[in-house]
Design a protein around this motif. Sequence first.
Motif, PDB file in Angstrom:
ATOM      1  N   ALA A  26      35.414  37.291  23.518  1.00 14.76           N
ATOM      2  CA  ALA A  26      34.827  38.484  22.909  1.00 14.76           C
ATOM      3  C   ALA A  26      35.897  39.531  22.645  1.00 14.76           C
ATOM      4  O   ALA A  26      36.917  39.593  23.343  1.00 14.76           O
ATOM      5  N   ALA A  27      35.653  40.367  21.638  1.00 16.91           N
ATOM      6  CA  ALA A  27      36.640  41.374  21.240  1.00 16.91           C
ATOM      7  C   ALA A  27      37.039  42.260  22.412  1.00 16.91           C
ATOM      8  O   ALA A  27      38.220  42.598  22.572  1.00 16.91           O
ATOM      9  N   GLU A  28      36.069  42.630  23.246  1.00 15.89           N
ATOM     10  CA  GLU A  28      36.367  43.535  24.358  1.00 15.89           C
ATOM     11  C   GLU A  28      37.179  42.870  25.467  1.00 15.89           C
ATOM     12  O   GLU A  28      37.725  43.541  26.354  1.00 15.89           O
ATOM     13  N   ASP A  29      37.273  41.528  25.444  1.00 16.88           N
ATOM     14  CA  ASP A  29      38.028  40.805  26.470  1.00 16.88           C
ATOM     15  C   ASP A  29      39.418  40.388  26.005  1.00 16.88           C
ATOM     16  O   ASP A  29      40.210  39.860  26.793  1.00 16.88           O
ATOM     17  N   ARG A  30      39.734  40.601  24.760  1.00 16.09           N
ATOM     18  CA  ARG A  30      40.972  40.036  24.221  1.00 16.09           C
ATOM     19  C   ARG A  30      42.224  40.665  24.828  1.00 16.09           C
ATOM     20  O   ARG A  30      43.232  40.000  25.026  1.00 16.09           O
ATOM     21  N   LEU A  31      42.163  41.946  25.136  1.00 12.40           N
ATOM     22  CA  LEU A  31      43.332  42.592  25.732  1.00 12.40           C
ATOM     23  C   LEU A  31      43.636  42.014  27.103  1.00 12.40           C
ATOM     24  O   LEU A  31      44.782  41.648  27.390  1.00 12.40           O
ATOM     25  N   ILE A  32      42.624  41.894  27.958  1.00 11.31           N
ATOM     26  CA  ILE A  32      42.868  41.395  29.308  1.00 11.31           C
ATOM     27  C   ILE A  32      43.253  39.918  29.276  1.00 11.31           C
ATOM     28  O   ILE A  32      44.115  39.472  30.039  1.00 11.31           O
ATOM     29  N   VAL A  33      42.668  39.146  28.371  1.00 16.51           N
ATOM     30  CA  VAL A  33      43.026  37.731  28.245  1.00 16.51           C
ATOM     31  C   VAL A  33      44.473  37.600  27.765  1.00 16.51           C
ATOM     32  O   VAL A  33      45.226  36.749  28.246  1.00 16.51           O
ATOM     33  N   GLY A  34      44.878  38.460  26.837  1.00 15.51           N
ATOM     34  CA  GLY A  34      46.260  38.454  26.384  1.00 15.51           C
ATOM     35  C   GLY A  34      47.224  38.749  27.511  1.00 15.51           C
ATOM     36  O   GLY A  34      48.296  38.140  27.610  1.00 15.51           O
ATOM     37  N   ARG A  35      46.856  39.679  28.365  1.00 14.12           N
ATOM     38  CA  ARG A  35      47.712  40.004  29.507  1.00 14.12           C
ATOM     39  C   ARG A  35      47.812  38.823  30.469  1.00 14.12           C
ATOM     40  O   ARG A  35      48.889  38.544  31.009  1.00 14.12           O
ATOM     41  N   VAL A  36      46.699  38.131  30.692  1.00  9.75           N
ATOM     42  CA  VAL A  36      46.734  36.938  31.544  1.00  9.75           C
ATOM     43  C   VAL A  36      47.716  35.913  30.974  1.00  9.75           C
ATOM     44  O   VAL A  36      48.535  35.348  31.703  1.00  9.75           O
ATOM     45  N   CYS A  37      47.646  35.683  29.667  1.00  6.76           N
ATOM     46  CA  CYS A  37      48.507  34.687  29.037  1.00  6.76           C
ATOM     47  C   CYS A  37      49.980  35.071  29.122  1.00  6.76           C
ATOM     48  O   CYS A  37      50.856  34.192  29.164  1.00  6.76           O
ATOM     49  N   GLU A  38      50.282  36.362  29.151  1.00  6.07           N
ATOM     50  CA  GLU A  38      51.666  36.796  29.244  1.00  6.07           C
ATOM     51  C   GLU A  38      52.188  36.778  30.673  1.00  6.07           C
ATOM     52  O   GLU A  38      53.366  36.516  30.906  1.00  6.07           O
ATOM     53  N   VAL A  39      51.326  37.032  31.645  1.00 11.45           N
ATOM     54  CA  VAL A  39      51.752  37.039  33.046  1.00 11.45           C
ATOM     55  C   VAL A  39      51.861  35.620  33.601  1.00 11.45           C
ATOM     56  O   VAL A  39      52.708  35.326  34.445  1.00 11.45           O
ATOM     57  N   LEU A  40      51.016  34.718  33.110  1.00  9.22           N
ATOM     58  CA  LEU A  40      50.911  33.380  33.694  1.00  9.22           C
ATOM     59  C   LEU A  40      52.253  32.635  33.766  1.00  9.22           C
ATOM     60  O   LEU A  40      52.571  32.043  34.809  1.00  9.22           O
ATOM     61  N   PRO A  41      53.083  32.624  32.704  1.00  8.68           N
ATOM     62  CA  PRO A  41      54.376  31.938  32.845  1.00  8.68           C
ATOM     63  C   PRO A  41      55.241  32.529  33.947  1.00  8.68           C
ATOM     64  O   PRO A  41      55.924  31.799  34.676  1.00  8.68           O
ATOM     65  N   LEU A  42      55.223  33.845  34.090  1.00  9.55           N
ATOM     66  CA  LEU A  42      56.040  34.482  35.122  1.00  9.55           C
ATOM     67  C   LEU A  42      55.519  34.155  36.515  1.00  9.55           C
ATOM     68  O   LEU A  42      56.294  34.009  37.461  1.00  9.55           O
ATOM     69  N   ALA A  43      54.205  34.037  36.640  1.00  9.89           N
ATOM     70  CA  ALA A  43      53.619  33.688  37.938  1.00  9.89           C
ATOM     71  C   ALA A  43      53.963  32.255  38.340  1.00  9.89           C
ATOM     72  O   ALA A  43      53.904  31.909  39.520  1.00  9.89           O
ATOM     73  N   ASN A  44      54.325  31.426  37.372  1.00 11.87           N
ATOM     74  CA  ASN A  44      54.669  30.030  37.641  1.00 11.87           C
ATOM     75  C   ASN A  44      56.164  29.762  37.605  1.00 11.87           C
ATOM     76  O   ASN A  44      56.583  28.606  37.505  1.00 11.87           O
ATOM     77  N   VAL A  45      56.962  30.804  37.692  1.00 16.19           N
ATOM     78  CA  VAL A  45      58.399  30.638  37.512  1.00 16.19           C
ATOM     79  C   VAL A  45      59.003  29.695  38.554  1.00 16.19           C
ATOM     80  O   VAL A  45      59.974  28.997  38.276  1.00 16.19           O
ATOM     81  N   HIS A  46      58.403  29.612  39.735  1.00 13.78           N
ATOM     82  CA  HIS A  46      58.939  28.727  40.774  1.00 13.78           C
ATOM     83  C   HIS A  46      58.366  27.317  40.677  1.00 13.78           C
ATOM     84  O   HIS A  46      58.683  26.464  41.511  1.00 13.78           O
ATOM     85  N   ASN A  47      57.537  27.084  39.676  1.00 14.13           N
ATOM     86  CA  ASN A  47      56.926  25.765  39.502  1.00 14.13           C
ATOM     87  C   ASN A  47      57.492  25.034  38.285  1.00 14.13           C
ATOM     88  O   ASN A  47      56.891  24.074  37.810  1.00 14.13           O
ATOM     89  N   MET A  48      58.656  25.473  37.785  1.00 11.06           N
ATOM     90  CA  MET A  48      59.176  24.913  36.540  1.00 11.06           C
ATOM     91  C   MET A  48      59.694  23.493  36.688  1.00 11.06           C
ATOM     92  O   MET A  48      59.793  22.765  35.709  1.00 11.06           O
ATOM     93  N   GLY A  49      60.064  23.074  37.870  1.00 10.22           N
ATOM     94  CA  GLY A  49      60.490  21.698  38.074  1.00 10.22           C
ATOM     95  C   GLY A  49      61.966  21.454  37.871  1.00 10.22           C
ATOM     96  O   GLY A  49      62.451  20.361  38.118  1.00 10.22           O
ATOM     97  N   VAL A  50      62.699  22.447  37.389  1.00 10.54           N
ATOM     98  CA  VAL A  50      64.154  22.337  37.253  1.00 10.54           C
ATOM     99  C   VAL A  50      64.762  23.607  37.826  1.00 10.54           C
ATOM    100  O   VAL A  50      64.411  24.708  37.408  1.00 10.54           O
TER     101      VAL A  50
END
Length: 278
Positions: free
Chosen positions: A79-103
């Motif tokens: 939904a339009a009202e959720d797009r900002l928070i979902v976008g933030r999740v998508c941007e934070v998620l790679p950083l939250a997994n930085v120790h799971n990169m496997g190399v």
Amino acid sequence: MSDAFFGFGELPQDLTARIVADEVGLEFGVHGDFRLRCAIQPIFRHAGGRLTPVAADAHVVPYLKGQPVAVSEFLAEVAAEDRLIVGRVCEVLPLANVHNMGVEGIALLFRQDINAGAAALDDLGFMVRRLAGEGFEASQLICEIGGDEKLACSLRALGLRVALGHHGSAQHDGDAVKRVMPEIVRLDRASFERFCADAATGRLLRPVVSELKTLGAEVLVEGIDNESRLEIALGAGVDLFQGDLLEPAKLVGSVFAEGPRETSQYRRGECVVVPLFG
């Protein structure tokens, strides 16, 4: 168990209910019935006839009922009202997994959406400080943006390196490169494919790469999916390589082959290409 025991740990407060860790500590996002998982693909530097993994390109893959779905299909359900928070999740998620990169010991390339506003930059600052406390320096983070000079300055103030994304055209934006002064310019798959149409067009890539290097940027090419594309990129003097021929993208937590590989093993007629991991 909570994230404090399994997973990244502390996250921006209003994202803690939207990013959780599974039983082995891999962080994923939650939006309704969708699960947002982080996938990475190694990026290789070519030097001396060898390809060495130096970074991982991270992106988010939506899952529904255990199956990956197109990003467009997922976004159609947000939904339009959720797009900002979902976008933030998508941007934070790679950083939250930085120790799971496997190399170990490589940088992380991720993307920042300028339309996400001040909250996204606040998230990024939070995560940079949090990662620094765990020994992952800001200089190991490479943020890909468009041609926004102000955003580039904000990222550098946090200690990050900057990549400039180049999407879908054989003509790069020299003005954007001069404004942003990125450490890396990435030619995406669509851009690179235009140079791979035939041998004559492929020869046009070299002056493009040379000009970008003259402006102080390294050149990353995405879409090295077969031997002929590898040959075109090598012939053009590309610095950084990414594609399924070298190693396909996998969800975080997968095991990637470490260390340099001989470029010759991928080149036509010299060696049979074999899978790098199961």
